[in-house]
Design a protein around this motif. Structure first.
Motif, PDB file in Angstrom:
ATOM      1  N   GLU A 195       0.939  -1.281  -0.007  1.00 51.05           N
ATOM      2  CA  GLU A 195      -0.030  -0.122  -0.082  1.00 51.05           C
ATOM      3  C   GLU A 195       0.827   1.344  -0.029  1.00 51.05           C
ATOM      4  O   GLU A 195       2.013   1.049   0.601  1.00 51.05           O
ATOM      5  CB  GLU A 195      -0.901   0.009   1.019  1.00 51.05           C
ATOM      6  CG  GLU A 195      -2.041  -1.147   1.399  1.00 51.05           C
ATOM      7  CD  GLU A 195      -2.744  -1.064   2.326  1.00 51.05           C
ATOM      8  OE1 GLU A 195      -2.778   0.048   3.366  1.00 51.05           O
ATOM      9  OE2 GLU A 195      -3.684  -1.933   2.615  1.00 51.05           O
ATOM     10  N   GLU A 197       0.824   5.824   0.125  1.00 50.82           N
ATOM     11  CA  GLU A 197       0.218   7.137   0.270  1.00 50.82           C
ATOM     12  C   GLU A 197       1.101   8.046  -0.372  1.00 50.82           C
ATOM     13  O   GLU A 197       2.192   8.032  -0.387  1.00 50.82           O
ATOM     14  CB  GLU A 197       0.108   7.225   1.858  1.00 50.82           C
ATOM     15  CG  GLU A 197       1.318   7.549   2.781  1.00 50.82           C
ATOM     16  CD  GLU A 197       0.951   7.639   4.015  1.00 50.82           C
ATOM     17  OE1 GLU A 197      -0.280   7.460   4.506  1.00 50.82           O
ATOM     18  OE2 GLU A 197       2.059   7.988   4.952  1.00 50.82           O
ATOM     19  N   GLU A 198       0.156   9.228  -0.600  1.00 57.63           N
ATOM     20  CA  GLU A 198       1.061  10.379  -1.355  1.00 57.63           C
ATOM     21  C   GLU A 198       1.213  11.139  -0.049  1.00 57.63           C
ATOM     22  O   GLU A 198       0.752  11.588   0.923  1.00 57.63           O
ATOM     23  CB  GLU A 198      -0.047  10.993  -2.054  1.00 57.63           C
ATOM     24  CG  GLU A 198      -0.204  10.493  -3.426  1.00 57.63           C
ATOM     25  CD  GLU A 198      -1.067  11.263  -4.405  1.00 57.63           C
ATOM     26  OE1 GLU A 198      -1.629  12.530  -3.776  1.00 57.63           O
ATOM     27  OE2 GLU A 198      -1.080  11.182  -5.608  1.00 57.63           O
ATOM     28  N   ASP A 329       4.052  15.816  -5.206  1.00 56.70           N
ATOM     29  CA  ASP A 329       3.696  14.782  -4.289  1.00 56.70           C
ATOM     30  C   ASP A 329       4.455  13.371  -4.454  1.00 56.70           C
ATOM     31  O   ASP A 329       4.373  12.944  -5.609  1.00 56.70           O
ATOM     32  CB  ASP A 329       1.899  14.422  -4.705  1.00 56.70           C
ATOM     33  CG  ASP A 329       0.801  15.168  -4.591  1.00 56.70           C
ATOM     34  OD1 ASP A 329       1.066  15.987  -3.371  1.00 56.70           O
ATOM     35  OD2 ASP A 329       0.053  15.471  -5.080  1.00 56.70           O
ATOM     36  N   VAL A 331       5.723   9.843  -3.112  1.00 54.76           N
ATOM     37  CA  VAL A 331       5.178   8.384  -2.536  1.00 54.76           C
ATOM     38  C   VAL A 331       5.659   7.872  -1.230  1.00 54.76           C
ATOM     39  O   VAL A 331       6.997   7.831  -1.347  1.00 54.76           O
ATOM     40  CB  VAL A 331       5.013   7.448  -3.701  1.00 54.76           C
ATOM     41  CG1 VAL A 331       4.839   5.818  -3.113  1.00 54.76           C
ATOM     42  CG2 VAL A 331       3.951   7.670  -4.652  1.00 54.76           C
ATOM     43  N   HIS A 332       5.182   7.460  -0.489  1.00 50.46           N
ATOM     44  CA  HIS A 332       5.471   6.658   0.622  1.00 50.46           C
ATOM     45  C   HIS A 332       4.896   5.349   0.573  1.00 50.46           C
ATOM     46  O   HIS A 332       3.662   5.144   0.730  1.00 50.46           O
ATOM     47  CB  HIS A 332       4.753   7.384   2.049  1.00 50.46           C
ATOM     48  CG  HIS A 332       5.283   6.875   3.338  1.00 50.46           C
ATOM     49  ND1 HIS A 332       4.384   6.663   4.392  1.00 50.46           N
ATOM     50  CD2 HIS A 332       6.160   5.737   3.768  1.00 50.46           C
ATOM     51  CE1 HIS A 332       4.866   5.921   5.211  1.00 50.46           C
ATOM     52  NE2 HIS A 332       5.927   5.194   4.968  1.00 50.46           N
ATOM     53  N   LEU A 334       4.077   1.944   2.266  1.00 47.41           N
ATOM     54  CA  LEU A 334       3.897   1.494   3.790  1.00 47.41           C
ATOM     55  C   LEU A 334       4.359   0.024   3.792  1.00 47.41           C
ATOM     56  O   LEU A 334       3.892  -0.840   3.060  1.00 47.41           O
ATOM     57  CB  LEU A 334       2.197   1.466   3.975  1.00 47.41           C
ATOM     58  CG  LEU A 334       1.871   2.992   3.805  1.00 47.41           C
ATOM     59  CD1 LEU A 334      -0.082   2.824   3.858  1.00 47.41           C
ATOM     60  CD2 LEU A 334       1.940   3.971   4.893  1.00 47.41           C
TER      61      LEU A 334
END
Length: 335
Positions: A195, A197-198, A329, A331-332, A334
C-alpha cells in the motif's frame, strides 16, 4: 590493525551482456569498515604486502528498483596469489555501524570472457572461499534470502573477511579489508504488493544560499545552488534527494567511472549521466532540458527537470529573491 586505505580511480571493467531474471543497476563503492572517506569512482584499495588488494564495480542499466544481483571485480598483487579470499554478504548499515551482521544466503559465480568459469560453494555460515589463482577475477553475487522479512531500502554489501580462523586467508593477520558497499540493494520491486500514500512536499531553494527548505524545515547545503549557462537552477544531488521528507523511500547512487547517477525516490527510479540530455525514468527514455553537471567535484541535478518528473510537480521563480519554489506529491510505501 586495519590496512591503510588509498583512494584511486577505477579502471574500465570488462563490458558484458548477461541475461538476468531481474535487470538491475547499482552504483557502488568499496571501502574498509571504519573508513571515514567515501569511495571515489567505485574503487577502494587496501594495502597488502608490496601492493594493494582492491574491489571495483561498474554500474549497469536499470529497469527495476529491487536489485538481487551485483557484479564486482577483485584484483590482488602477485604475492597474494595462492591465498584464499573469504567473502560474505552482510547488512550494510549493521556492518558499517557495528562491524557485525549475519551472513546472508546467496550464490557466487566467477565469470571469464563472458562465460561462467566457476560456481563457488558456501559453508554452513554462508561464507564463500575464493582461491586466488590470478591477479583479477570478476564475480556475480546473487541474494537468495527470503524476501518476506526484508527491510525497506536494505543494502547488502560484500566483505572480504579477516582472521586466521580461515585456512590460508589473504587477510589472516588483518581486520576485514574489502567492503563492497551496497553491491545489492533491496528496494521494492513493482511486482511486490504494498500500500502507498501520497506525501505532499514543498521545497524552496535560493540561489547562493547555504540552506534549503523542505516542508518549512531548513536543511544546510555544503555547496549552494547556482544557475547554469542554459539558465536552469542546479542543486547538489544528494541535498535534493536526501532532504526529502523522511517517510519517502529514497537513495542516491553514483558511479564516478561513467559519471552516472541512479536516484531512487518513492516508486520511481531515475538514471542520469553528466553531459547527456537523454535520461531514464523507470527504464523509459526521457529528454532533459539540461543535463546533470559536475562542478568543483560535486554532482548537481537540474532542479526543474527532476520536479517535472514527480507527480503533480510544479515550480515557480521569484526573481526578487532568486528563489525557486517547488511543490509535488511524493510516494510513501507502507510496510
Amino acid at each position: 590493525m586495519k590496512g591503510e586505505i588509498y583512494r584511486k580511480g577505477g579502471e574500465d571493467d570488462e563490458k558484458r551482456c548477461m541475461a538476468l531474471t531481474l535487470a538491475a543497476v547499482m552504483a557502488f563503492s568499496v571501502t574498509a569498515f571504519g573508513a571515514s572517506n567515501p569511495a571515489q569512482n567505485g574503487r577502494w584499495e587496501s594495502a597488502y604486502g608490496n601492493g594493494t588488494a582492491s574491489a571495483y564495480k561498474k554500474m549497469y542499466s536499470i529497469y527495476a528498483r529491487s536489485i538481487l544481483v551485483g557484479y564486482t571485480k577483485l584484483t590482488v598483487p602477485k604475492e597474494a596469489q595462492g591465498k584464499n579470499l573469504y567473502l560474505a554478504m552482510v547488512d550494510t548499515e549493521l556492518w558499517k555501524t557495528k562491524g557485525t551482521s549475519e551472513y546472508f544466503k546467496g550464490s557466487l559465480v566467477e565469470w571469464e570472457n563472458f562465460q561462467v568459469k566457476q560456481v563457488y560453494e558456501k559453508d554452513l555460515q554462508n561464507v564463500f572461499k575464493v582461491p586466488l589463482t590470478k591477479d583479477a577475477i570478476t564475480l556475480e553475487v546473487t541474494y537468495l534470502e527470503d524476501r518476506g522479512n526484508q527491510k525497506v531500502g536494505q543494502g547488502i554489501s560484500v566483505v572480504a573477511l579477516g582472521g586466521n580462523q580461515y585456512e590460508n586467508n589473504l587477510f589472516a593477520d588483518q581486520e576485514d579489508q574489502l567492503f563492497v558497499e551496497d553491491l545489492i540493494y533491496l528496494y521494492l520491486s513493482p511486482d511486490l504488493k504494498h500500500e502507498v500514500e501520497e506525501v505532499p512536499c514543498t521545497i524552496d531553494v535560493t540561489i547562493g544560499a547555504d540552506t534549503m527548505q523542505v516542508n518549512g524545515k531548513s536543511y544546510p547545503l555544503d555547496v549552494p545552488a547556482y544557475i547554469n549557462d542554459a539558465g536552469y537552477t542546479m542543486l547538489p544531488m544528494r541535498a535534493l534527494v536526501e532532504n526529502l521528507p523522511e517517510e519517502v523511500q529514497k537513495k542516491v547512487l553514483w558511479d564516478g567511472q561513467s559519471k552516472t547517477a541512479l536516484i531512487l525516490c518513492g516508486m520511481t527510479t531515475y538514471r542520469l549521466t553528466a553531459g547527456e540530455k537523454e535520461a531514464k525514468r523507470n527504464g523509459d527514455k526521457v529528454i532533459l532540458n539540461t543535463p546533470l553537471e559536475i562542478k568543483d567535484g560535486r554532482v548537481f541535478l537540474p532542479l526543474r527537470d527532476m520536479v517535472m518528473f514527480w507527480d503533480n510537480g510544479k515550480n515557480s521563480w521569484d526573481a526578487s529573491t532568486k528563489t525557486v519554489h517547488i511543490s509535488a506529491d511524493l510516494v510513501h510505501i507502507l510496510e
